[in-house]
Design a protein around this motif. Sequence first.
Motif, PDB file in Angstrom:
ATOM      1  N   ASP A 120      75.354   3.400  44.018  1.00 39.81           N
ATOM      2  CA  ASP A 120      74.117   4.162  43.876  1.00 39.81           C
ATOM      3  C   ASP A 120      73.132   3.292  43.116  1.00 39.81           C
ATOM      4  OD1 ASP A 120      71.983   5.878  43.300  1.00 39.81           O
ATOM      5  OD2 ASP A 120      73.295   7.648  43.323  1.00 39.81           O
ATOM      6  N   ALA A 121      72.288   2.600  43.875  1.00 36.70           N
ATOM      7  CA  ALA A 121      71.347   1.667  43.275  1.00 36.70           C
ATOM      8  C   ALA A 121      70.334   2.378  42.386  1.00 36.70           C
ATOM      9  CB  ALA A 121      70.628   0.880  44.372  1.00 36.70           C
ATOM     10  N   ARG A 122      70.073   3.651  42.658  1.00 36.49           N
ATOM     11  CA  ARG A 122      69.109   4.391  41.839  1.00 36.49           C
ATOM     12  C   ARG A 122      69.638   4.602  40.427  1.00 36.49           C
ATOM     13  NH1 ARG A 122      68.747   9.404  45.862  1.00 36.49           N
ATOM     14  NH2 ARG A 122      70.970   9.151  45.429  1.00 36.49           N
ATOM     15  N   LEU A 123      70.938   4.904  40.329  1.00 33.29           N
ATOM     16  CA  LEU A 123      71.554   5.189  39.036  1.00 33.29           C
ATOM     17  C   LEU A 123      72.249   3.974  38.437  1.00 33.29           C
ATOM     18  CD1 LEU A 123      73.140   8.670  39.854  1.00 33.29           C
ATOM     19  CD2 LEU A 123      70.952   8.196  38.739  1.00 33.29           C
ATOM     20  N   GLY A 124      72.432   2.933  39.254  1.00 30.07           N
ATOM     21  CA  GLY A 124      73.140   1.753  38.772  1.00 30.07           C
ATOM     22  C   GLY A 124      74.641   1.949  38.679  1.00 30.07           C
ATOM     23  N   THR A 125      75.175   2.885  39.491  1.00 30.12           N
ATOM     24  CA  THR A 125      76.599   3.199  39.432  1.00 30.12           C
ATOM     25  C   THR A 125      77.312   2.790  40.722  1.00 30.12           C
ATOM     26  OG1 THR A 125      76.251   5.437  40.292  1.00 30.12           O
ATOM     27  CG2 THR A 125      76.196   5.149  37.897  1.00 30.12           C
ATOM     28  N   THR A 171      69.532  -6.312  40.122  1.00 32.72           N
ATOM     29  CA  THR A 171      69.422  -5.675  41.434  1.00 32.72           C
ATOM     30  C   THR A 171      70.825  -5.372  41.942  1.00 32.72           C
ATOM     31  OG1 THR A 171      67.373  -6.835  41.991  1.00 32.72           O
ATOM     32  CG2 THR A 171      68.659  -5.971  43.824  1.00 32.72           C
ATOM     33  N   LEU A 172      71.084  -4.124  42.318  1.00 33.97           N
ATOM     34  CA  LEU A 172      72.389  -3.710  42.836  1.00 33.97           C
ATOM     35  C   LEU A 172      72.252  -3.270  44.284  1.00 33.97           C
ATOM     36  CD1 LEU A 172      75.398  -2.786  42.536  1.00 33.97           C
ATOM     37  CD2 LEU A 172      74.492  -0.588  41.698  1.00 33.97           C
ATOM     38  N   VAL A 173      73.119  -3.811  45.157  1.00 43.64           N
ATOM     39  CA  VAL A 173      73.211  -3.356  46.543  1.00 43.64           C
ATOM     40  C   VAL A 173      74.690  -3.278  46.924  1.00 43.64           C
ATOM     41  CG1 VAL A 173      70.987  -4.275  47.313  1.00 43.64           C
ATOM     42  CG2 VAL A 173      73.020  -5.713  47.461  1.00 43.64           C
ATOM     43  N   GLY A 174      74.981  -2.532  47.980  1.00 44.10           N
ATOM     44  CA  GLY A 174      76.328  -2.521  48.520  1.00 44.10           C
ATOM     45  C   GLY A 174      76.693  -3.874  49.096  1.00 44.10           C
ATOM     46  N   PRO A 222      68.352  -1.574  52.664  1.00 48.32           N
ATOM     47  CA  PRO A 222      69.569  -1.046  52.046  1.00 48.32           C
ATOM     48  C   PRO A 222      69.582   0.464  51.869  1.00 48.32           C
ATOM     49  CG  PRO A 222      68.150  -2.005  50.374  1.00 48.32           C
ATOM     50  CD  PRO A 222      67.491  -2.267  51.703  1.00 48.32           C
ATOM     51  N   GLY A 223      68.422   1.116  52.045  1.00 46.80           N
ATOM     52  CA  GLY A 223      68.354   2.553  51.833  1.00 46.80           C
ATOM     53  C   GLY A 223      68.189   2.898  50.366  1.00 46.80           C
ATOM     54  N   PRO A 224      67.952   4.162  50.060  1.00 47.17           N
ATOM     55  CA  PRO A 224      67.667   4.568  48.681  1.00 47.17           C
ATOM     56  C   PRO A 224      68.782   4.250  47.698  1.00 47.17           C
ATOM     57  CG  PRO A 224      67.109   6.334  50.207  1.00 47.17           C
ATOM     58  CD  PRO A 224      67.832   5.292  50.998  1.00 47.17           C
ATOM     59  N   ALA A 227      72.901   1.768  53.128  1.00 46.27           N
ATOM     60  CA  ALA A 227      72.558   1.886  54.548  1.00 46.27           C
ATOM     61  C   ALA A 227      73.266   0.806  55.367  1.00 46.27           C
ATOM     62  CB  ALA A 227      71.054   1.766  54.728  1.00 46.27           C
ATOM     63  N   GLY A 228      73.724   1.198  56.550  1.00 45.66           N
ATOM     64  CA  GLY A 228      74.424   0.263  57.427  1.00 45.66           C
ATOM     65  C   GLY A 228      75.922   0.235  57.233  1.00 45.66           C
ATOM     66  N   HIS A 229      76.464   1.163  56.455  1.00 43.87           N
ATOM     67  CA  HIS A 229      77.901   1.145  56.149  1.00 43.87           C
ATOM     68  C   HIS A 229      78.690   1.657  57.362  1.00 43.87           C
ATOM     69  CE1 HIS A 229      81.502   0.831  54.019  1.00 43.87           C
ATOM     70  NE2 HIS A 229      81.157   1.361  52.870  1.00 43.87           N
ATOM     71  N   ILE A 230      78.770   0.805  58.363  1.00 39.58           N
ATOM     72  CA  ILE A 230      79.352   1.180  59.656  1.00 39.58           C
ATOM     73  C   ILE A 230      80.831   1.537  59.572  1.00 39.58           C
ATOM     74  CG2 ILE A 230      79.829  -1.225  60.239  1.00 39.58           C
ATOM     75  CD1 ILE A 230      79.208  -0.535  63.150  1.00 39.58           C
ATOM     76  N   GLY A 231      81.516   1.032  58.562  1.00 41.42           N
ATOM     77  CA  GLY A 231      82.951   1.293  58.462  1.00 41.42           C
ATOM     78  C   GLY A 231      83.304   2.751  58.351  1.00 41.42           C
ATOM     79  N   HIS A 232      82.357   3.588  57.929  1.00 44.06           N
ATOM     80  CA  HIS A 232      82.667   5.000  57.761  1.00 44.06           C
ATOM     81  C   HIS A 232      81.886   5.893  58.717  1.00 44.06           C
ATOM     82  CE1 HIS A 232      85.544   4.180  54.715  1.00 44.06           C
ATOM     83  NE2 HIS A 232      84.690   3.333  54.179  1.00 44.06           N
ATOM     84  N   ILE A 233      81.544   5.314  59.878  1.00 44.40           N
ATOM     85  CA  ILE A 233      81.169   6.122  61.033  1.00 44.40           C
ATOM     86  C   ILE A 233      82.466   6.596  61.693  1.00 44.40           C
ATOM     87  CG2 ILE A 233      80.234   6.025  63.382  1.00 44.40           C
ATOM     88  CD1 ILE A 233      78.139   4.092  62.389  1.00 44.40           C
ATOM     89  N   SER A 234      82.544   7.882  62.001  1.00 44.61           N
ATOM     90  CA  SER A 234      83.737   8.414  62.664  1.00 44.61           C
ATOM     91  C   SER A 234      83.660   8.144  64.164  1.00 44.61           C
ATOM     92  CB  SER A 234      83.869   9.912  62.416  1.00 44.61           C
ATOM     93  OG  SER A 234      84.991  10.425  63.122  1.00 44.61           O
TER      94      SER A 234
END
Length: 321
Positions: free
Chosen positions: A76-81, A109-112, A154-156, A160-167
């Motif tokens: 969560d880049a907004r919270l830094g967690t 700067t934090l991103v997935g 990256p999204g909020p 964003a783009g975390h394709i591994g958890h598309i069902s």
Amino acid sequence: MTTDLVAAVDIGGTKIAGALVDADGVLLHRVQRPTPAREPAEGVMRALTGVLTALTEHAAWERVVAVGIGSAGPVDARLGTVSPVNIPGWRDFPLVDGVRGTVGGLPVTLVGDGAAIAAGEHWRGAARDRANALCMVVSTGVGGGLILDGRLRPGPTGNAGHIGHISVDFNGDLCPCGGRGCVERIASGTNIARYALAAGWRPEPEDGDATAAGVARAAARGNPVAVEAFERSAHALAAGIAATATLVELETVVVGGGVSLSGEVLFGPLRRALGAYATLPFVRSIEVVPAQLGADAGLVGAAAACWSDAATFLAHGAAGN
């Protein structure tokens, strides 16, 4: 004082890597420690602090203008967690605050990790001249990030783009994320090996490698169970890619990570399967290419995300010069 470097950190389930990176994406100094992923939160943070401390002790640290972090997610880049699926001790862990305790007042700067890899491959890798790309890592997990209209998106929260958890299989196996039939639960290296072993494949006695790399070698020799395991993985990846491309219109898909080193054992069935899933006219011509940055992708990408944070960089740079 010259301020022309960023510190980049790549946090994964098996290793924590750090580097000092210049504005051309060159890694000038790097440090790596194993991730004590099964330890409590404080133990993992100690390992990260060890990496950061080693960077701060380098003579070039005084040139560092900011810190970029690509972490296994979700983040969560907004919270830094961060709450990495593969680091159980970190749940809503205040990573950015912890990092600031070592790096002082530098902007962070934090991103997935998937977004970081996308940023890296777009900056210095296989997606360098592409305006719209999905960059994936297929390894012990499956992650990804999006380049849209020539920019990392990256999204909020940075996921964003975390394709591994598309069902891709509504009645499929339960995934550690809580969903069912996720791309990762089928296509990751861990699950390629799991499926092959459950279907009766066994590694050659002389090497004893029961990982996806061993399955890949067996598939290259024509072992039918190993071939089936990679075909199954390819179909899950293709379904996820086609769904993503239908939503955002992609030109290119870049695939990296350990499983991508299987070469045509993976890319052959993946391209064929994509032809069966990506059928609409605006997604039929997607190119699928291997990543170019290898093990450095996460570090280069964390640096790229950091450099691209122009407001932070300029504000701090102006103050430091």
